[in-house]
Structure formats: structure tokens, C-alpha cells
Design a protein around this motif. Structure first.
Motif, PDB file in Angstrom:
ATOM      1  N   PHE A 205       0.842  -1.267   0.106  1.00  0.00           N
ATOM      2  CA  PHE A 205       0.106   0.130   0.087  1.00  0.00           C
ATOM      3  C   PHE A 205       0.863   1.385   0.175  1.00  0.00           C
TER       4      PHE A 205
ATOM      5  N   LEU B 146      -4.508   1.683  -2.562  1.00  0.00           N
ATOM      6  CA  LEU B 146      -4.580   0.644  -3.656  1.00  0.00           C
ATOM      7  C   LEU B 146      -4.017   0.924  -4.943  1.00  0.00           C
TER       8      LEU B 146
ATOM      9  N   ALA C 237       2.841  -5.526  -4.060  1.00  0.00           N
ATOM     10  CA  ALA C 237       1.644  -5.743  -4.388  1.00  0.00           C
ATOM     11  C   ALA C 237       1.565  -7.011  -5.161  1.00  0.00           C
TER      12      ALA C 237
END
Lengths: 76, 293
Positions: free
Chosen positions: B40, B55, B267
């Protein structure tokens, strides 16, 4: 075996031998290459029978470390 | 009449499991939470500043053509590795289960590649197929094939698939052989007395009874292709040429370690974690419901 089928046994042996030949080939070539000099390997095609530099290469690898470049690879 | 042994002390059981829990927390949960947290954030390349971006990393990923292409490459790669690995080792195991003479020698030789580390396997195949000096390259050129995986993406893909499959055949072979040997002889003999030939016996009796093994191997092989082929890819192509063999796990490494994009890499690894969990769930659901007899 359940029944006697000679041709099937023959096929089974043939498939296994072919499989082992393909699967073992990289290991064999690597072993052969470990018994050759760098010049012999670079001289395409390299021989497929073991050479006479086995002791030299292994003692080099174990006691002194690499002397030449890594195998060719491309950049990402 | 319960015969369970219980600890009377209140703290002793916890003390006994504490080392294992500590190891799990330090080496699994902590990194996982860390990756989740990093995913994040955006870090600058020197690690001096971090910024919370929600996001955004995920949004960027799903608009990144390279990432979507990496998904496709990974899907193709793992289907090819798992499919060909299972097919070849099932063939070999069926044959090895049939022969009597020399069976031990065959089995021993077929198990060899399992003793080779993934990175070493990669170097072996890179050496065999090296565009300049490889012995197989020489044979292919003689046969009229223009072989140069350093330039042609399809050939690089083929090479890493072959190397990764080669590495995994032994493992599959062992499981298939064990599965074949646990099939009751009486079933096969009964079918033979009824007049079923070898091929028919295989497809109507042996293959269905092997299905738990096959399904287990399918999941294990797909997970193998997803994650453990990193060494093979790194040693042979390094994700190249032009990203043709850049599978997801390699891209995580490359973006995080080489390109110093910790947020984007985290991510990606969170997405990979989700894929693993999904695969594991599928495995347990499917194995328990459909394959057991």
C-alpha cells in the motif's frame, strides 16, 4: 504380469530406455564437459566421449575456484 | 472412555508449542504482513521516504501491459510444465510398473534429476542449448532449425519449459509408481479374465484408480511451475528475451530487487499469495469431493 505379451514388454523396455536416454543426456554431457578443456568445449561440436582433463578440472573447481566466464546468457 | 493424555499445568503446553509458533510468526507471518503493508506504499529508490497510497500499486499493475502479459506467460508456462511433466512421467511409470527385468536400474536412473538443484538444472540446459556452443544447438542447426533462444521468445519459452519439466519428472514418476503399485492386482486380473486388453485395462481401471495421485500431482506441479522454477528461469534466460519468459515470481524478484520498486513488487507478491491460497483451496475441495473412492 497378467498375461504374456512379448511385444508389449519390448515396447515397455524401449520407452524406458528412450526416456532414460533423454533424461540422462544433460547429465552425461555435463560430465563429459567436466573432463575436457575449455578449448575442446568451445570447438563446436564438442566431443561426446570423456576427455583426459578430469582431475585438472575438479581440482581447479575444488581448490582454486572458477577461472573462466559463466555459460552464455542473455540480458533480461 | 476417553484415553487422552492431558497436561495438568496451565502454561506447559503453550511453552512447548512456543518455539514452533515463534518460528512461524518470525519467518512467515511477519514477512507476509510486511509485504501486505508495503503493497500500500510507494518508496523512493533510495528507501528514504515512503508514502501511503492505498490501492494505487494494484491499480497500476492491472493497467500495466507487462504485468498482464506476465500473467499469460505464467499460465501458459505452468500448464505446459504440469501437463507435459505429468504425461511423460505417467507413461514412464506405467512402463516401469510393467517390466520385471532391470526394473531397479530403470527406476534408479529415472530418479536422478531430482538430485539436481533448479539453478544447476538451468545451467545444464542453458549449456546444452547455448546459441553459440551448445551441442543440441549444433544438431538442430544441422537439421535446419534456426535455433537461438537468446533472440526468439518462443524458443526461450520452450527451453525453460523443457528444463523445468525435466527437473520435475522424477518426482512425478515416484508418486505415479507408488500409486500404480498400490492398485490391487486382483482387479487387473479380473479385467484380464473378462477379456480386457492392456490399453482398455489402463483407461478403465488403472487411470481412474490413480486419479487421487494425478490430482495431487497436478496441484503440486502447478505450484512448482509458479514458484520453484525461479532458479531455472534465472539461470537460463533471466526473464528474457524481451520478457518472453518473465513469469510472475520472476517479475516479483526483478521489480523488487533489481528495479527497487518495493511497493509494486509487494503488490505483486500479495496477488501471488492470493493465487496460492486459491489453488490450495481448490486442491482440498476437489481432492476431498471428487477424487476419493
Amino acid at each position: 504380469m497378467v498375461e504374456h505379451r512379448p511385444w508389449l514388454n519390448f515396447i515397455a523396455h524401449a520407452v524406458l530406455i528412450a526416456g532414460i536416454a533423454v533424461i540422462g543426456f544433460p547429465l552425461y554431457v555435463t560430465f563429459v564437459a567436466s573432463t575436457l578443456t575449455l578449448d575442446q568445449i568451445l570447438n563446436v561440436p564438442m566431443p561426446l566421449t570423456p576427455g583426459s582433463h578430469l582431475w585438472e578440472n575438479y581440482s581447479q573447481a575444488l581448490l582454486a575456484g572458477p577461472r573462466s566466464a559463466r555459460p552464455p546468457r542473455s540480458a533480461a | 472412555m476417553e484415553k487422552r493424555v492431558v497436561f495438568r499445568s496451565a502454561w506447559l503446553p503453550y511453552a512447548l508449542v512456543a518455539p514452533q509458533i515463534a518460528v512461524t510468526i518470525v519467518f512467515f507471518f511477519w514477512p507476509a504482513v510486511q509485504a501486505f503493508w508495503f503493497s500500500f506504499q510507494i518508496q523512493d529508490a533510495f528507501g528514504l521516504r515512503t508514502e501511503f497510497v492505498g490501492l494505487q500499486n494494484f491499480g497500476v499493475l492491472f493497467h500495466d501491459q507487462n504485468y498482464l502479459r506476465s500473467f499469460q506467460i505464467t499460465a501458459m508456462f505452468s500448464v505446459l510444465v504440469a501437463g507435459s511433466g505429468i504425461a511423460i512421467s505417467l507413461l514412464l511409470a506405467t512402463m516401469a510398473d510393467r517390466v520385471v527385468r532391470g526394473a531397479l536400474a530403470y527406476k534408479t536412473l529415472l530418479i536422478w534429476p531430482y538430485a539436481v538443484a533448479p539453478a544447476v538444472a538451468g545451467v545444464l540446459w542453458a549449456f546444452l542449448f547455448a546459441p553459440s556452443v551448445g551441442i543440441v544447438t549444433y544438431a538442430l542447426r544441422r537439421a535446419g532449425v534456426d535455433w537461438d533462444w537468446a533472440l526468439q521468445g518462443d524458443q526461450a519459452m520452450l527451453l525453460v519449459v523443457v528444463a523445468a519439466t525435466w527437473k520435475q519428472i522424477s518426482y512425478n514418476f515416484l508418486f505415479f509408481l507408488a500409486g500404480l503399485q498400490s492398485i490391487p492386482r486382483s482387479l487387473i486380473e479380473a479385467a484380464a479374465i473378462d477379456g480386457a486388453g492392456p490399453a482398455r485395462r489402463f483407461w478403465t481401471i488403472v487411470f481412474p484408480l490413480l486419479s487421487p495421485t494425478t490430482f495431487f500431482l497436478l496441484v503440486v506441479n502447478i505450484v512448482y511451475a509458479f514458484f520453484e522454477t525461479f532458479g531455472v528461469i534465472d539461470a537460463i534466460t533471466g526473464g528474457g528475451p524481451a520478457g518472453a519468459t518473465n513469469i510472475l515470481v520472476y517479475k516479483v524478484y526483478y521489480d523488487g530487487v533489481k528495479a527497487a520498486d518495493l511497493g509494486g513488487s509487494s503488490a505483486q507478491s500479495v496477488i501471488l499469495m492470493i493465487i496460492v491460497v486459491a489453488l490450495t483451496v481448490v486442491q482440498f475441495r476437489f481432492v476431498e469431493r471428487k477424487v476419493q473412492y
